[in-house]
Design a protein around this motif. Structure first.
Motif, PDB file in Angstrom:
ATOM      1  N   ARG A 199       0.830  -1.209   0.000  1.00 18.05           N
ATOM      2  CA  ARG A 199       0.000   0.000   0.000  1.00 18.05           C
ATOM      3  C   ARG A 199       0.865   1.261   0.000  1.00 18.05           C
ATOM      4  O   ARG A 199       0.576   2.229  -0.703  1.00 18.05           O
ATOM      5  N   LYS A 200       1.913   1.253   0.807  1.00 17.38           N
ATOM      6  CA  LYS A 200       2.808   2.411   0.870  1.00 17.38           C
ATOM      7  C   LYS A 200       3.502   2.624  -0.478  1.00 17.38           C
ATOM      8  O   LYS A 200       3.661   3.755  -0.934  1.00 17.38           O
ATOM      9  N   ARG A 201       3.917   1.534  -1.131  1.00 14.82           N
ATOM     10  CA  ARG A 201       4.565   1.655  -2.440  1.00 14.82           C
ATOM     11  C   ARG A 201       3.586   2.219  -3.471  1.00 14.82           C
ATOM     12  O   ARG A 201       3.970   3.028  -4.323  1.00 14.82           O
ATOM     13  N   ALA A 202       2.331   1.802  -3.404  1.00 17.81           N
ATOM     14  CA  ALA A 202       1.313   2.326  -4.322  1.00 17.81           C
ATOM     15  C   ALA A 202       1.086   3.809  -4.076  1.00 17.81           C
ATOM     16  O   ALA A 202       0.951   4.595  -5.028  1.00 17.81           O
ATOM     17  N   GLN A 203       1.042   4.213  -2.804  1.00 20.32           N
ATOM     18  CA  GLN A 203       0.882   5.638  -2.478  1.00 20.32           C
ATOM     19  C   GLN A 203       2.054   6.449  -3.022  1.00 20.32           C
ATOM     20  O   GLN A 203       1.874   7.526  -3.590  1.00 20.32           O
ATOM     21  N   LEU A 204       3.257   5.911  -2.832  1.00 20.81           N
ATOM     22  CA  LEU A 204       4.454   6.599  -3.306  1.00 20.81           C
ATOM     23  C   LEU A 204       4.431   6.714  -4.828  1.00 20.81           C
ATOM     24  O   LEU A 204       4.708   7.779  -5.380  1.00 20.81           O
ATOM     25  N   ASP A 205       4.087   5.638  -5.496  1.00 21.11           N
ATOM     26  CA  ASP A 205       4.026   5.641  -6.952  1.00 21.11           C
ATOM     27  C   ASP A 205       3.034   6.694  -7.449  1.00 21.11           C
ATOM     28  O   ASP A 205       3.341   7.472  -8.344  1.00 21.11           O
ATOM     29  N   LEU A 206       1.872   6.739  -6.836  1.00 17.80           N
ATOM     30  CA  LEU A 206       0.864   7.722  -7.226  1.00 17.80           C
ATOM     31  C   LEU A 206       1.352   9.141  -6.968  1.00 17.80           C
ATOM     32  O   LEU A 206       1.200  10.018  -7.819  1.00 17.80           O
ATOM     33  N   LEU A 207       1.958   9.358  -5.840  1.00 17.00           N
ATOM     34  CA  LEU A 207       2.451  10.680  -5.483  1.00 17.00           C
ATOM     35  C   LEU A 207       3.537  11.141  -6.458  1.00 17.00           C
ATOM     36  O   LEU A 207       3.538  12.281  -6.912  1.00 17.00           O
ATOM     37  N   VAL A 208       4.433  10.237  -6.812  1.00 15.38           N
ATOM     38  CA  VAL A 208       5.517  10.587  -7.732  1.00 15.38           C
ATOM     39  C   VAL A 208       4.964  10.835  -9.137  1.00 15.38           C
ATOM     40  O   VAL A 208       5.375  11.775  -9.815  1.00 15.38           O
ATOM     41  N   ARG A 209       4.007  10.011  -9.570  1.00 10.65           N
ATOM     42  CA  ARG A 209       3.450  10.170 -10.917  1.00 10.65           C
ATOM     43  C   ARG A 209       2.586  11.410 -11.061  1.00 10.65           C
ATOM     44  O   ARG A 209       2.501  11.968 -12.145  1.00 10.65           O
ATOM     45  N   THR A 210       1.943  11.855 -10.002  1.00 12.76           N
ATOM     46  CA  THR A 210       1.054  13.013 -10.105  1.00 12.76           C
ATOM     47  C   THR A 210       1.805  14.325 -10.039  1.00 12.76           C
ATOM     48  O   THR A 210       1.251  15.343 -10.420  1.00 12.76           O
ATOM     49  N   GLY A 211       3.019  14.325  -9.551  1.00 14.89           N
ATOM     50  CA  GLY A 211       3.823  15.538  -9.517  1.00 14.89           C
ATOM     51  C   GLY A 211       3.363  16.515  -8.456  1.00 14.89           C
ATOM     52  O   GLY A 211       2.692  16.145  -7.504  1.00 14.89           O
ATOM     53  N   PRO A 212       3.700  17.780  -8.636  1.00 15.17           N
ATOM     54  CA  PRO A 212       3.346  18.808  -7.654  1.00 15.17           C
ATOM     55  C   PRO A 212       1.838  18.908  -7.456  1.00 15.17           C
ATOM     56  O   PRO A 212       1.062  18.595  -8.345  1.00 15.17           O
ATOM     57  N   ALA A 213       1.451  19.393  -6.300  1.00 16.76           N
ATOM     58  CA  ALA A 213       0.033  19.477  -5.942  1.00 16.76           C
ATOM     59  C   ALA A 213      -0.762  20.275  -6.964  1.00 16.76           C
ATOM     60  O   ALA A 213      -1.919  19.973  -7.225  1.00 16.76           O
ATOM     61  N   GLY A 214      -0.183  21.261  -7.568  1.00 17.45           N
ATOM     62  CA  GLY A 214      -0.897  22.078  -8.540  1.00 17.45           C
ATOM     63  C   GLY A 214      -1.198  21.367  -9.840  1.00 17.45           C
ATOM     64  O   GLY A 214      -2.082  21.765 -10.576  1.00 17.45           O
ATOM     65  N   SER A 215      -0.468  20.304 -10.146  1.00 17.08           N
ATOM     66  CA  SER A 215      -0.666  19.620 -11.423  1.00 17.08           C
ATOM     67  C   SER A 215      -1.210  18.211 -11.245  1.00 17.08           C
ATOM     68  O   SER A 215      -1.003  17.363 -12.091  1.00 17.08           O
ATOM     69  N   ARG A 216      -1.888  17.969 -10.166  1.00 19.49           N
ATOM     70  CA  ARG A 216      -2.430  16.630  -9.923  1.00 19.49           C
ATOM     71  C   ARG A 216      -3.490  16.283 -10.951  1.00 19.49           C
ATOM     72  O   ARG A 216      -4.312  17.100 -11.311  1.00 19.49           O
ATOM     73  N   ARG A 217      -3.435  15.031 -11.374  1.00 12.99           N
ATOM     74  CA  ARG A 217      -4.439  14.541 -12.315  1.00 12.99           C
ATOM     75  C   ARG A 217      -5.495  13.768 -11.544  1.00 12.99           C
ATOM     76  O   ARG A 217      -5.242  13.265 -10.467  1.00 12.99           O
ATOM     77  N   SER A 218      -6.649  13.656 -12.123  1.00 12.78           N
ATOM     78  CA  SER A 218      -7.716  12.897 -11.486  1.00 12.78           C
ATOM     79  C   SER A 218      -7.428  11.407 -11.639  1.00 12.78           C
ATOM     80  O   SER A 218      -6.598  10.993 -12.460  1.00 12.78           O
ATOM     81  N   VAL A 219      -8.139  10.588 -10.913  1.00 14.17           N
ATOM     82  CA  VAL A 219      -7.975   9.135 -10.991  1.00 14.17           C
ATOM     83  C   VAL A 219      -8.262   8.668 -12.409  1.00 14.17           C
ATOM     84  O   VAL A 219      -7.574   7.820 -12.949  1.00 14.17           O
TER      85      VAL A 219
END
Length: 69
Positions: free
Chosen positions: A43-63
């Motif tokens: 679960r932690k690895r999935a969270q990290l992967d999502l966080l890294v792929r979405t980039g900065p908070a201003g450029s977050r993509r939707s699910v």
């Protein structure tokens, strides 16, 4: 502000993953069940992967955007 900055969250998740990896190895050495720790680290690895792929908070993509990529 109740949400941590992304770089801090990334470092925090990486540290938690390292700790869990160490705990899993110790449980395995002792011959104990490590299933809960394995699930948590996944679960932690999935969270990290999502966080890294979405980039900065201003450029977050939707699910939906992430699933399409």
């Amino acid at each position: 502000m109740d949400e941590e900055p992304d770089p801090y969250r990334i470092l925090k998740l990486r540290a938690e993953i390292l700790e869990l990896g160490s705990a899993i190895r110790q449980l395995q050495r002792e011959g104990l069940d490590d299933a809960a720790a394995q699930l948590l680290i996944a679960r932690k690895r999935a969270q990290l992967d999502l966080l890294v792929r979405t980039g900065p908070a201003g450029s977050r993509r939707s699910v939906a955007d992430i699933r399409r990529s």
